[in-house]
Design a protein around this motif. Structure first.
Motif, PDB file in Angstrom:
ATOM      1  N   ASP A 291      14.333 -36.866  26.369  1.00  0.00           N
ATOM      2  CA  ASP A 291      14.363 -37.319  24.974  1.00  0.00           C
ATOM      3  C   ASP A 291      13.968 -38.800  24.910  1.00  0.00           C
ATOM      4  O   ASP A 291      14.783 -39.677  25.212  1.00  0.00           O
ATOM      5  CB  ASP A 291      15.765 -37.119  24.394  1.00  0.00           C
ATOM      6  N   PRO A 292      12.734 -39.120  24.522  1.00  0.00           N
ATOM      7  CA  PRO A 292      12.280 -40.515  24.500  1.00  0.00           C
ATOM      8  C   PRO A 292      13.085 -41.422  23.584  1.00  0.00           C
ATOM      9  O   PRO A 292      13.099 -42.645  23.781  1.00  0.00           O
ATOM     10  CB  PRO A 292      10.830 -40.408  24.010  1.00  0.00           C
ATOM     11  N   SER A 293      13.800 -40.853  22.603  1.00  0.00           N
ATOM     12  CA  SER A 293      14.585 -41.697  21.700  1.00  0.00           C
ATOM     13  C   SER A 293      15.758 -42.370  22.416  1.00  0.00           C
ATOM     14  O   SER A 293      16.351 -43.314  21.895  1.00  0.00           O
ATOM     15  CB  SER A 293      15.098 -40.875  20.515  1.00  0.00           C
ATOM     16  N   ARG A 294      16.087 -41.907  23.615  1.00  0.00           N
ATOM     17  CA  ARG A 294      17.177 -42.519  24.397  1.00  0.00           C
ATOM     18  C   ARG A 294      16.678 -43.668  25.274  1.00  0.00           C
ATOM     19  O   ARG A 294      17.454 -44.273  26.015  1.00  0.00           O
ATOM     20  CB  ARG A 294      17.819 -41.458  25.304  1.00  0.00           C
ATOM     21  N   LEU A 295      15.387 -43.966  25.214  1.00  0.00           N
ATOM     22  CA  LEU A 295      14.768 -44.875  26.175  1.00  0.00           C
ATOM     23  C   LEU A 295      15.436 -46.243  26.225  1.00  0.00           C
ATOM     24  O   LEU A 295      15.769 -46.744  27.312  1.00  0.00           O
ATOM     25  CB  LEU A 295      13.275 -45.021  25.850  1.00  0.00           C
ATOM     26  N   LEU A 296      15.644 -46.884  25.083  1.00  0.00           N
ATOM     27  CA  LEU A 296      16.184 -48.250  25.080  1.00  0.00           C
ATOM     28  C   LEU A 296      17.600 -48.302  25.650  1.00  0.00           C
ATOM     29  O   LEU A 296      17.920 -49.185  26.460  1.00  0.00           O
ATOM     30  CB  LEU A 296      16.162 -48.827  23.664  1.00  0.00           C
ATOM     31  N   SER A 297      18.442 -47.368  25.244  1.00  0.00           N
ATOM     32  CA  SER A 297      19.832 -47.383  25.730  1.00  0.00           C
ATOM     33  C   SER A 297      19.887 -47.067  27.218  1.00  0.00           C
ATOM     34  O   SER A 297      20.672 -47.670  27.968  1.00  0.00           O
ATOM     35  CB  SER A 297      20.684 -46.386  24.944  1.00  0.00           C
ATOM     36  N   GLU A 298      19.042 -46.136  27.687  1.00  0.00           N
ATOM     37  CA  GLU A 298      19.027 -45.789  29.108  1.00  0.00           C
ATOM     38  C   GLU A 298      18.499 -46.957  29.944  1.00  0.00           C
ATOM     39  O   GLU A 298      19.000 -47.222  31.044  1.00  0.00           O
ATOM     40  CB  GLU A 298      18.161 -44.549  29.343  1.00  0.00           C
ATOM     41  N   LEU A 299      17.489 -47.654  29.463  1.00  0.00           N
ATOM     42  CA  LEU A 299      16.961 -48.810  30.189  1.00  0.00           C
ATOM     43  C   LEU A 299      18.027 -49.885  30.345  1.00  0.00           C
ATOM     44  O   LEU A 299      18.198 -50.467  31.422  1.00  0.00           O
ATOM     45  CB  LEU A 299      15.748 -49.390  29.455  1.00  0.00           C
ATOM     46  N   ALA A 300      18.735 -50.179  29.268  1.00  0.00           N
ATOM     47  CA  ALA A 300      19.761 -51.221  29.310  1.00  0.00           C
ATOM     48  C   ALA A 300      20.876 -50.870  30.288  1.00  0.00           C
ATOM     49  O   ALA A 300      21.435 -51.749  30.950  1.00  0.00           O
ATOM     50  CB  ALA A 300      20.330 -51.440  27.909  1.00  0.00           C
ATOM     51  N   ASP A 301      21.175 -49.572  30.396  1.00  0.00           N
ATOM     52  CA  ASP A 301      22.257 -49.141  31.275  1.00  0.00           C
ATOM     53  C   ASP A 301      21.813 -49.038  32.735  1.00  0.00           C
ATOM     54  O   ASP A 301      22.524 -49.470  33.647  1.00  0.00           O
ATOM     55  CB  ASP A 301      22.782 -47.782  30.800  1.00  0.00           C
ATOM     56  N   PHE A 302      20.612 -48.508  32.980  1.00  0.00           N
ATOM     57  CA  PHE A 302      20.166 -48.215  34.349  1.00  0.00           C
ATOM     58  C   PHE A 302      19.380 -49.357  34.983  1.00  0.00           C
ATOM     59  O   PHE A 302      19.438 -49.570  36.192  1.00  0.00           O
ATOM     60  CB  PHE A 302      19.312 -46.946  34.334  1.00  0.00           C
ATOM     61  N   ARG A 303      18.593 -50.078  34.193  1.00  0.00           N
ATOM     62  CA  ARG A 303      17.782 -51.211  34.641  1.00  0.00           C
ATOM     63  C   ARG A 303      16.936 -50.840  35.866  1.00  0.00           C
ATOM     64  O   ARG A 303      17.177 -51.303  36.977  1.00  0.00           O
ATOM     65  CB  ARG A 303      18.644 -52.444  34.928  1.00  0.00           C
ATOM     66  N   PRO A 304      15.914 -50.012  35.654  1.00  0.00           N
ATOM     67  CA  PRO A 304      15.115 -49.503  36.782  1.00  0.00           C
ATOM     68  C   PRO A 304      14.128 -50.539  37.309  1.00  0.00           C
ATOM     69  O   PRO A 304      13.827 -51.538  36.655  1.00  0.00           O
ATOM     70  CB  PRO A 304      14.366 -48.328  36.151  1.00  0.00           C
ATOM     71  N   ASP A 305      13.608 -50.258  38.509  1.00  0.00           N
ATOM     72  CA  ASP A 305      12.508 -51.059  39.054  1.00  0.00           C
ATOM     73  C   ASP A 305      11.192 -50.672  38.395  1.00  0.00           C
ATOM     74  O   ASP A 305      10.332 -51.523  38.163  1.00  0.00           O
ATOM     75  CB  ASP A 305      12.390 -50.849  40.570  1.00  0.00           C
TER      76      ASP A 305
END
Length: 554
Positions: A291-305
């Motif tokens: 679900d691309p709509s979760r992108l911002l919240s997931e990025l802030a939580d996971f902080r990927p390389d």
């Protein structure tokens, strides 16, 4: 008998393959009905666009999931109806599009879509040759092997590197090489043992980081050692801090290329799960969602390389999502890699121009996926180090170390656990610089930073606060345990012997510690630890002093 990790991975991939097959059978039936309906009724022309989208998706995903022939056939059919699908989207005359479709169905296209499902019975063998499970490490403990005919050298290396937390094993010659090297992380070998290049054990060096003890500096010798896959040359093993520094660098490089944090966004659930299984099995940390709509919240939580993302995901356009991410400064440098079955190079370049960093054409083999993710993660972390890590020590820079300390202070407040902050400072460091030069002083600083990194936990925060001063935060640690750990480190560091100008010398450090959550702010805790440090200095240096509780009562 326990099942091997590779067999477990193979089973997971087979389950995903079967799920994909079952789902696709139904989708292909709908595809055939939709295409025929579109050829007969103008109001059903939208079904042709749906059919095109399904064929486009299969062209990209089927090969990755083990149905390469299905993917190739879907690609041919996709290209055949693409012009008509584009016309429908653009609002072209329906009768004209229907006429084109009927002409297409009069040829081989009809048999192509009707028989497409037969390719689901032709699957590629499930291969996990790319899967090489990494051994499970116990904490930060690495195993090193020293091969040297000189027993005095072997013992000196083993005792010196043990202070850094390494386990060191030793052999007098390569012929005694152990049957398995699965638990060995790095080899140190005397150059005289490398003279017989036909020795069978030399092939083992190809698989491991290797340091050679060699005093020969001529071009031919160094070139020969490089040809034998030697990674570094050191004159003699006597300078243990210098040797430990090189070991640290090689091990860090090796680990960095095998690990990383990867985020994947793709609306094809079976393909998404396939990517997750492959990357996780390859040692990567993965966050995957459809679900691309979760992108911002997931990025802030996971902080990927890195971020792997499909170009088109339902109503969401990948390049638009990338442009949206670039609105925020913290994601400007995040590498975004697009996956798509689109083979048109001009369209690929257009996608990159809209916010991407790389473009990978589907289908993607498992080995290629894993290697791409590892290389990209490694490069991303290298660039991040230039910004966040001190260039000399590889520890956090002053500002970032304080930021992490304040985050831990806030975490203590939320969870109620206890953490400790410590300030460390090298004793009489100016005398080291004045007597031996700043280059030797840098080596002393690196020696302490390496000792801290290897002997403390991965969760501990270590920063170079400035000059010869260090900031250490020990999360979820009692004050008593912190003092015990630091006093042990203090004794072991004092046992290190440095070599400069034909002299040997040792250095000590002083430390002040305070309970982080005993103070209203992280700054107050740092100040308390700093006062305790200077109290230790006034008391004679070379030891650990605990902050008095009344530091901020006055």
């Amino acid at each position: 008998m326990p099942v091997s990790p590779s067999i477990e991975v193979q089973k997971k991939l087979e389950i995903l393959r079967n799920r994909f097959r079952d789902k696709t059978i139904g989708e292909l039936e709908s595809l055939v009905n939709g295409v025929f309906s579109a050829s007969q009724r103008s109001e059903a022309l939208g079904e042709l666009v749906v059919a095109y989208q399904l064929l486009h998706r299969l062209a990209g995903s089927a090969g990755t999931l083990g149905f390469s022939q299905l993917g190739e056939q879907a690609r041919k059919l996709e290209l055949a109806i693409k012009p008509m699908a584009d016309q429908i989207v653009e609002g072209a005359d329906s009768e004209q599009v229907q006429q084109q479709l009927k002409q297409l169905l009069d040829g081989d296209f009809k048999d192509g879509i009707v028989n497409l499902g037969a390719f689901l019975d032709v699957a590629d063998p499930v291969s996990t040759e790319w899967h090489k499970p990494a051994k499970v490490e116990l904490g930060n403990r690495f195993v090193l092997l020293v091969v040297d005919p000189d027993k005095r050298h072997r013992d000196m290396v083993a005792q010196g590197l043990a202070l850094y937390g390494y386990e060191v094993r030793s052999l007098s010659s390569g012929e005694q090489w152990p049957a398995s090297v699965n638990d060995i992380d790095l080899v140190m070998v005397r150059d005289t043992l490398l003279q017989d290049e036909s020795a069978s054990w030399l092939s083992r060096l190809h698989k491991l980081p290797t340091i050679c003890f060699s005093g020969d500096h001529d071009f031919e010798t160094r070139y020969r050692l490089a040809r034998l896959n030697v990674d570094a040359c050191i004159d003699e093993p006597r300078d243990i801090p210098a040797l430990a520094d090189r070991v640290e660098q090689l091990l860090a490089e090796g680990l960095a290329t095998l690990t990383g944090r990867v985020m994947i966004v793709d609306d094809d659930r079976e393909l998404l799960e396939h990517y997750r299984v492959v990357l996780t099995s390859g040692g990567m940390q993965v966050r995957a969602f459809d679900d691309p709509s979760r992108l911002l919240s997931e990025l802030a939580d996971f902080r990927p390389d890195i971020l792997l993302m499909d170009v088109q995901m339902g109503r969401f356009d990948g390049p638009v999502l990338a442009r949206m991410l670039r609105f925020q400064a913290e994601w400007l440098s995040l590498p975004i890699i697009f996956f798509s079955s689109e083979a048109d190079r001009d369209l690929q370049l257009d996608v990159l121009a809209r916010g991407g960093d790389d473009f990978v054409t589907k289908p993607v083999s498992d080995e290629f996926l894993l290697r791409t993710a590892r290389i990209r993660c490694y490069r991303a972390r290298q660039l991040d180090k230039l910004v966040s890590l001190d260039s000399l020590t590889g520890l956090l820079k002053h500002a970032l170390a304080k930021t992490e300390l304040n985050r831990e202070h806030a975490r203590c407040a939320r969870s109620g656990h206890s953490s400790v902050v410590a300030m460390l400072d090298l004793d009489h460091f100016k005398q080291v610089n004045d007597s031996y030069g700043h280059g030797v002083g840098d080596m002393v600083i690196k020696a302490l930073s390496n000792l801290l990194r290897h002997r403390l936990r991965n969760t501990d925060i270590i920063g170079r606060y400035g000059g010869e001063e260090f900031l250490v935060v020990l999360p979820e640690c009692s004050l008593e345990k912190a003092v015990e750990v630091l006093e042990t480190l203090n004794k072991d560091f004092a046992r290190l012997v440095f070599n400069a100008r034909n002299e040997e010398f040792s250095v000590t450090f002083s430390a002040g510690v305070a309970t982080l959550n005993a103070y209203e702010t992280g700054e107050h805790a740092i100040d308390a630890a700093d006062r305790a440090l200077y109290e230790r200095k006034r008391a004679g240096r070379n030891g650990v002093t605990v902050a008095r509780e009344d530091y901020f009562d006055s």
